[in-house]
Write a protein that holds these residues in place. Structure first.
Motif, PDB file in Angstrom:
ATOM      1  N   PHE A 104       6.778   2.719   7.846  1.00  0.00           N
ATOM      2  CA  PHE A 104       6.666   3.900   6.986  1.00  0.00           C
ATOM      3  C   PHE A 104       7.622   4.308   6.059  1.00  0.00           C
ATOM      4  O   PHE A 104       8.423   4.847   6.546  1.00  0.00           O
ATOM      5  N   LEU A 106       8.121   6.553   3.967  1.00  0.00           N
ATOM      6  CA  LEU A 106       8.601   8.035   3.864  1.00  0.00           C
ATOM      7  C   LEU A 106       9.254   8.359   5.095  1.00  0.00           C
ATOM      8  O   LEU A 106       9.503   9.753   5.308  1.00  0.00           O
TER       9      LEU A 106
ATOM     10  N   GLU B   9       2.498   1.297  -3.479  1.00  0.00           N
ATOM     11  CA  GLU B   9       2.910   1.802  -2.129  1.00  0.00           C
ATOM     12  C   GLU B   9       2.074   2.908  -1.269  1.00  0.00           C
ATOM     13  O   GLU B   9       1.490   2.820  -0.258  1.00  0.00           O
ATOM     14  N   LEU B  10       1.661   3.753  -2.186  1.00  0.00           N
ATOM     15  CA  LEU B  10       0.611   4.602  -1.651  1.00  0.00           C
ATOM     16  C   LEU B  10      -0.540   4.055  -1.521  1.00  0.00           C
ATOM     17  O   LEU B  10      -1.204   4.533  -0.442  1.00  0.00           O
ATOM     18  N   ASN B  13      -0.670   1.798   1.861  1.00  0.00           N
ATOM     19  CA  ASN B  13      -0.671   2.803   3.066  1.00  0.00           C
ATOM     20  C   ASN B  13      -1.167   3.927   2.991  1.00  0.00           C
ATOM     21  O   ASN B  13      -0.927   5.083   3.558  1.00  0.00           O
ATOM     22  N   LYS B  14      -2.193   4.050   2.129  1.00  0.00           N
ATOM     23  CA  LYS B  14      -3.236   5.047   2.042  1.00  0.00           C
ATOM     24  C   LYS B  14      -3.601   6.056   3.399  1.00  0.00           C
ATOM     25  O   LYS B  14      -2.995   7.288   3.238  1.00  0.00           O
ATOM     26  N   TYR B  17      -0.509   7.978   4.618  1.00  0.00           N
ATOM     27  CA  TYR B  17      -0.208   9.272   3.588  1.00  0.00           C
ATOM     28  C   TYR B  17      -1.285  10.168   3.753  1.00  0.00           C
ATOM     29  O   TYR B  17      -0.695  11.437   3.945  1.00  0.00           O
ATOM     30  N   LEU B  21      -0.654  14.360   5.500  1.00  0.00           N
ATOM     31  CA  LEU B  21      -0.790  15.210   4.269  1.00  0.00           C
ATOM     32  C   LEU B  21      -0.871  16.669   5.072  1.00  0.00           C
ATOM     33  O   LEU B  21      -0.348  17.379   4.560  1.00  0.00           O
TER      34      LEU B  21
END
Lengths: 296, 309
Positions: A104, A106, B9-10, B13-14, B17, B21
């Motif tokens: 991951f 982030l 990237e978003l 790996n939706k 994220y 959230l």
């Protein structure tokens, strides 16, 4: 020979200290319990005592004359605890799991983002303004739930457990075409059940014992959870006679509220569920504290 | 180019994220917004205009002037917070480590189980209930302390009007509530020590005391240091629940038992003085921040691994 006597004395001393400290820890509970079963005259005459001089139920009787308010407070505490625990556990786990994954991107940034909130905070005034003015969290049930939904400390406890699950497991499932969310639900969550149970218990204890949110964000007495009702009654026993059953209570007690006994009785009613569940849940807490000890 | 990288990237790996959230937003709302909200300490705040819309104080440090004026009890509350928290940290460690070491010496599965459960029980109780217990013990006419004293012919004490006893009473309640919880961590480290160390020490004729001094304690040291630093980092934050439930609005003992958090709460909710409350909160946060930075530096110097961040 001398050595053995010394050894026996040493062990005797150790056992005595453990017993003494355990007694020290449990005595206050016995005191409150016994006081709640003592008649008002006896309390006023002889003070609170570790054993009731004469067994008496009048405090509970008066308390249950006004059962409506008590049941209402119980209901609110239960609703807040159940909804709060489920929502908070889900949100906490969903944040903690990605934070444990090396893949991951982030991960590092969000770890710092979360950690900072343990170390630094804005204090209660801006927090209060944000809740009341911008989020509308005042005088409603959400105010008793939402502010505690995501506590950084719980995130870290869960993350350090997720880190013990080898990442290859989720990675190979990913190669097989499973989506991240499905991996989380059908592989990770079952593996993490013990840890989730422990954190869930921590969270529910936090909600059950909380009165800070009620104290700061509620003006309406009707929404008071159990702990806050206890405080209200402790600081003003007469409050109990202000309910719809007030006249009846005054009549039943001949105008003399057993105020000292009531304070203790409602205290027992408040801690009752915890003490009752305690033998079953405490080992999860002890286990959970030890997973948390792994520094993350 | 770079933003395209972020987008892809978003997209890839939706779900990860999306999962983080809700937590990220909640932390933003309840931790970061209030941090930026510290701004309010320099404003003449009113609820209608909000934090950004309210006018600046004139002079800009106006709220602070009020806070530290001679009639203010802010300095007393600061001193009490530091003093009481220091006592809590010292006695907390002494009892948690001490009882853990002693507990480690006793045997008997059921004996250990029962005594540990009894010691852990106070942790599960809210401070409100502790407040009731404090009343039960120390109230002037009916409290157990006074009935015991007078039955011994010693007369009674008005505890809730005697400031000097409260640091002692508060420390006792702190130890009562936290020892069972704290000792679990130390017990976990103690059971991790290889028994052969103790066997070797015994063969060399080391006494029990020496074994604790030279084997057990050194093993506990990293845990002690980490936990202490975490607490020292929070030394400017008093446990509001504890003080509000036990001391409450009993001004007779504020001299020794009023802390910053109760002081701020009173200014905010009872006196409605947001200006002074926010100035006190700002001052508390700034000092707390400095202390945390110093702690972290100290931790790094002692041991690279025990630093906080």
């Amino acid at each position: 020979m001398e050595h053995r006597i010394g050894n026996r004395m040493y062990h005797g001393l150790m056992y005595s200290i453990v017993v003494l400290f355990a007694v020290f820890c449990v005595t206050p509970f016995l005191l409150v319990l016994s006081s709640s079963f003592t008649s008002e005259e006896s309390i006023l005459q002889h003070g609170y005592n570790i054993f009731p001089r004469e067994f008496d139920l009048s405090a509970y009787r008066v308390l249950f004359l006004d059962a409506g308010r008590l049941i209402e407070a119980y209901k609110i505490s239960i609703i807040v605890t159940v909804i709060g625990t489920i929502a908070s556990l889900a949100i906490t786990a969903m944040l903690a799991y990605p934070l444990s994954l090396k893949r991951f991107k982030l991960r590092k940034a969000l770890n710092v983002y979360t950690l900072i909130t343990i170390l630094i905070n804005g204090g209660i005034v801006p927090w209060y303004i944000v809740c009341v003015k911008y989020l509308g969290l005042q005088d409603n049930l959400l105010a008793l739930i939402v502010p505690y939904l995501c506590m950084a400390w719980n995130v870290f406890l869960l993350r350090s457990f997720f880190q013990t699950i080898p990442e290859e497991i989720s990675e190979s499932a990913k190669i097989d075409g499973a989506g991240e969310f499905r991996i989380f639900l059908s592989i990770i969550v079952p593996l993490a059940k013990p840890a989730l149970a422990t954190i869930g218990l921590f969270i529910s204890l936090m909600y059950w014992n909380d009165w800070w949110l009620g104290l700061t964000l509620l003006n309406k007495v009707e929404l008071q959870p159990l702990q806050l009702l206890l405080r209200t009654i402790q600081s003003n026993v007469q409050f109990i006679a202000t309910s719809a059953q007030g006249a009846e209570i005054i009549r039943a007690t001949g105008g003399r509220l057993p105020s000292e006994g009531i304070k203790m009785a409602i205290c027992i009613v408040t801690i009752g569920p915890i003490v009752f569940l305690y033998p079953f849940i405490q080992r999860y807490f002890i286990k959970g504290l030890t997973i948390g000890a792994v520094k993350g | 180019m770079r933003s395209k990288g972020i987008l892809s990237e978003l997209g890839r790996n939706k779900s990860l994220y999306l999962m983080v959230l809700p937590g990220v937003v909640l932390i933003m709302l309840f931790s970061y917004f209030p941090m930026f909200g510290l701004l309010v300490a320099f404003k003449d705040f009113n609820f209608r205009d909000g934090i950004l819309g309210s006018p600046w104080m004139d002079p800009i440090y106006g709220n602070f002037k009020y806070l530290f004026s001679s009639t203010s009890s802010a300095l007393r509350a600061t001193w009490n917070t530091l003093y009481l928290n220091t006592l809590f940290i010292i006695f907390g460690i002494l009892f948690q480590v001490g009882i853990a070491l002693i507990f480690n010496e006793v045997a008997g599965k059921y004996f250990k189980k029962i005594t540990q459960s009894l010691m852990f029980l106070p942790y599960f109780i809210s401070w409100i209930v502790v407040g009731v217990i404090a009343y039960n013990l120390f109230s002037i006419d009916t409290g157990v302390m006074n009935t015991t004293l007078s039955s011994l012919g010693l007369g009674s004490v008005d505890w809730f009007a005697t400031p000097w006893v409260w640091p002692i009473i508060l420390v006792l309640f702190y130890v009562w509530k936290s020892t069972g919880y704290g000792m679990v961590l130390y017990l976990a480290s103690l059971t991790g020590i290889d028994p052969s160390y103790y066997e070797a020490a015994k063969i060399d004729g080391a006494s029990k005391f020496q074994q604790i001094r030279y084997i057990s304690l050194p093993f506990l040291m990293p845990t002690i240091i980490t936990l202490t630093l975490l607490q020292v980092g929070r030394i400017m934050n008093a446990d509001f629940g504890m003080f509000y439930a036990i001391v409450g609005e009993n001004a007779a003992i504020y001299q020794t038992a009023d802390v910053i958090d109760t002081f701020i709460f009173r200014s905010l909710r009872l006196n409605g003085d947001i200006g002074m409350a926010s100035a006190a909160g700002f001052y508390q946060s700034v000092i707390a921040f400095i202390i945390i930075m110093l702690c972290n530096k100290l931790a790094k110097r002692i041991n690279e691994d025990s630093s906080l961040f």
